[in-house]
Design a protein around this motif. Structure first.
Motif, PDB file in Angstrom:
ATOM      1  N   TYR A  80       3.476  -7.588  18.931  1.00 13.69           N
ATOM      2  CA  TYR A  80       2.837  -7.376  20.381  1.00 13.69           C
ATOM      3  C   TYR A  80       3.755  -6.366  21.074  1.00 13.69           C
ATOM      4  O   TYR A  80       3.233  -5.712  21.962  1.00 13.69           O
ATOM      5  CB  TYR A  80       3.063  -8.749  20.957  1.00 13.69           C
ATOM      6  CG  TYR A  80       2.727  -8.881  22.568  1.00 13.69           C
ATOM      7  CD1 TYR A  80       1.286  -8.644  22.848  1.00 13.69           C
ATOM      8  CD2 TYR A  80       3.725  -8.626  23.579  1.00 13.69           C
ATOM      9  CE1 TYR A  80       0.928  -8.854  24.047  1.00 13.69           C
ATOM     10  CE2 TYR A  80       3.102  -8.794  24.910  1.00 13.69           C
ATOM     11  CZ  TYR A  80       1.855  -8.794  25.205  1.00 13.69           C
ATOM     12  OH  TYR A  80       1.344  -8.597  26.583  1.00 13.69           O
ATOM     13  N   ILE A  81       5.054  -6.495  20.929  1.00 12.05           N
ATOM     14  CA  ILE A  81       6.006  -5.470  21.331  1.00 12.05           C
ATOM     15  C   ILE A  81       5.519  -4.000  20.817  1.00 12.05           C
ATOM     16  O   ILE A  81       5.480  -3.003  21.697  1.00 12.05           O
ATOM     17  CB  ILE A  81       7.290  -5.489  20.957  1.00 12.05           C
ATOM     18  CG1 ILE A  81       7.872  -6.961  21.670  1.00 12.05           C
ATOM     19  CG2 ILE A  81       8.341  -4.422  21.212  1.00 12.05           C
ATOM     20  CD1 ILE A  81       9.423  -7.580  21.087  1.00 12.05           C
ATOM     21  N   HIS A  82       5.062  -3.908  19.568  1.00 10.61           N
ATOM     22  CA  HIS A  82       4.718  -2.588  19.109  1.00 10.61           C
ATOM     23  C   HIS A  82       3.181  -2.035  19.931  1.00 10.61           C
ATOM     24  O   HIS A  82       3.078  -0.887  20.074  1.00 10.61           O
ATOM     25  CB  HIS A  82       4.334  -2.779  17.533  1.00 10.61           C
ATOM     26  CG  HIS A  82       3.785  -1.455  17.012  1.00 10.61           C
ATOM     27  ND1 HIS A  82       4.617  -0.453  16.927  1.00 10.61           N
ATOM     28  CD2 HIS A  82       2.802  -1.087  16.215  1.00 10.61           C
ATOM     29  CE1 HIS A  82       3.964   0.591  16.409  1.00 10.61           C
ATOM     30  NE2 HIS A  82       2.770   0.002  16.049  1.00 10.61           N
ATOM     31  N   CYS A  88       8.979   0.396  19.140  1.00 12.76           N
ATOM     32  CA  CYS A  88       9.030   0.195  17.532  1.00 12.76           C
ATOM     33  C   CYS A  88       8.979   1.669  17.056  1.00 12.76           C
ATOM     34  O   CYS A  88       9.484   1.781  15.715  1.00 12.76           O
ATOM     35  CB  CYS A  88       7.931  -0.598  17.323  1.00 12.76           C
ATOM     36  SG  CYS A  88       7.862  -2.279  17.923  1.00 12.76           S
ATOM     37  N   ASP A  89       8.716   2.686  17.723  1.00 18.87           N
ATOM     38  CA  ASP A  89       8.723   3.891  17.202  1.00 18.87           C
ATOM     39  C   ASP A  89      10.197   4.300  16.735  1.00 18.87           C
ATOM     40  O   ASP A  89      11.057   4.343  17.635  1.00 18.87           O
ATOM     41  CB  ASP A  89       7.986   5.092  18.299  1.00 18.87           C
ATOM     42  CG  ASP A  89       6.771   4.673  18.544  1.00 18.87           C
ATOM     43  OD1 ASP A  89       6.080   3.960  17.870  1.00 18.87           O
ATOM     44  OD2 ASP A  89       6.303   5.505  19.370  1.00 18.87           O
ATOM     45  N   GLY A  90      10.442   4.533  15.703  1.00 20.46           N
ATOM     46  CA  GLY A  90      11.624   5.169  14.890  1.00 20.46           C
ATOM     47  C   GLY A  90      12.715   3.905  14.687  1.00 20.46           C
ATOM     48  O   GLY A  90      13.752   4.032  14.262  1.00 20.46           O
ATOM     49  N   PRO A  95       7.400  -4.149  12.290  1.00 25.13           N
ATOM     50  CA  PRO A  95       6.986  -5.265  13.556  1.00 25.13           C
ATOM     51  C   PRO A  95       5.764  -5.773  13.032  1.00 25.13           C
ATOM     52  O   PRO A  95       5.558  -6.959  13.459  1.00 25.13           O
ATOM     53  CB  PRO A  95       6.286  -4.341  14.611  1.00 25.13           C
ATOM     54  CG  PRO A  95       5.984  -3.002  14.151  1.00 25.13           C
ATOM     55  CD  PRO A  95       7.062  -2.520  13.079  1.00 25.13           C
ATOM     56  N   THR A  96       5.183  -5.543  11.700  1.00 29.86           N
ATOM     57  CA  THR A  96       4.286  -6.372  11.134  1.00 29.86           C
ATOM     58  C   THR A  96       5.043  -7.507   9.932  1.00 29.86           C
ATOM     59  O   THR A  96       4.378  -8.080   9.424  1.00 29.86           O
ATOM     60  CB  THR A  96       3.079  -5.550  10.478  1.00 29.86           C
ATOM     61  OG1 THR A  96       3.767  -4.598   9.371  1.00 29.86           O
ATOM     62  CG2 THR A  96       2.618  -4.502  11.338  1.00 29.86           C
ATOM     63  N   GLU A  97       6.123  -7.213   9.693  1.00 31.26           N
ATOM     64  CA  GLU A  97       6.874  -8.193   8.453  1.00 31.26           C
ATOM     65  C   GLU A  97       7.588  -9.255   9.320  1.00 31.26           C
ATOM     66  O   GLU A  97       8.163  -9.047  10.412  1.00 31.26           O
ATOM     67  CB  GLU A  97       7.794  -7.387   7.749  1.00 31.26           C
ATOM     68  CG  GLU A  97       7.032  -6.415   7.177  1.00 31.26           C
ATOM     69  CD  GLU A  97       6.299  -6.788   5.875  1.00 31.26           C
ATOM     70  OE1 GLU A  97       6.604  -7.768   5.418  1.00 31.26           O
ATOM     71  OE2 GLU A  97       5.288  -6.219   5.506  1.00 31.26           O
ATOM     72  N   ALA A  98       7.577 -10.413   8.710  1.00 30.12           N
ATOM     73  CA  ALA A  98       8.396 -11.158   9.191  1.00 30.12           C
ATOM     74  C   ALA A  98       9.736 -11.920   8.408  1.00 30.12           C
ATOM     75  O   ALA A  98      10.759 -12.489   8.770  1.00 30.12           O
ATOM     76  CB  ALA A  98       7.611 -12.669   9.251  1.00 30.12           C
TER      77      ALA A  98
END
Length: 161
Positions: A80-82, A88-90, A95-98
């Motif tokens: 969601y933050i992404h 999330c850039d850089g 952001p898709t991994e947990a």
């Protein structure tokens, strides 16, 4: 997190997204004391006034009023933050991994928050899909997410993250 806090300390200001989705969301997910977070917001932001900051921080960002202001906690994962920002850039974290080594720390913290507060939140009419996703996970995955969240908070406490 570091960019949002650095910007706040450098400018005594941050955009609503930084306040709500980054620092406020982290404080909520990590289980920080709402009163202490409110005090910090009032101390660091030049435009912070209690009549505005307390409802936004205590009620919206931290769900510290139990849902009087907001109908659900404003908890968010890295995905969601992404979607909502360029934070999330850089970033070194995905952001898709947990659960991987490069997983965004917000993801495990998000699921851990929902698990910790399940008794209070499961019946919330705005959260059935969230808990349906939780229910579809295997017990091993749920335990791994909770362990990853605990490890993340401990690493932060130890200054290693």
């Amino acid at each position: 997190m570091s960019e949002a806090v650095r910007h706040t300390l450098d400018h005594a200001y941050s955009h609503h997204i930084q306040r709500l989705i980054i620092t406020g969301n982290f404080a909520l997910l990590a289980g920080l004391a709402p009163a202490e977070v409110c005090d910090w917001y009032l101390a660091v932001y030049a435009d912070a006034y209690e009549w505005v900051e307390l409802p936004n921080t205590l009620g919206m960002a931290l769900y510290g009023d139990g849902g009087i202001l907001g109908s659900k906690p404003y908890a968010a994962s890295g995905a969601y933050i992404h979607r909502m920002s360029n934070f999330c850039d850089g970033c070194a974290y995905n952001p898709t991994e947990a659960l991987t080594d490069n997983a965004c720390p917000f993801n495990a913290l998000y699921w851990d928050f929902l698990a910790r507060n399940e008794d209070r939140l499961r019946g919330n009419p705005r959260l059935p899909y969230v808990y349906a996703n939780w229910d579809r996970m295997t017990e091993d995955r749920r335990q791994a997410l909770r362990a990853k969240a605990a490890d993340t908070l401990q690493r932060m406490e130890d200054g290693k993250l």
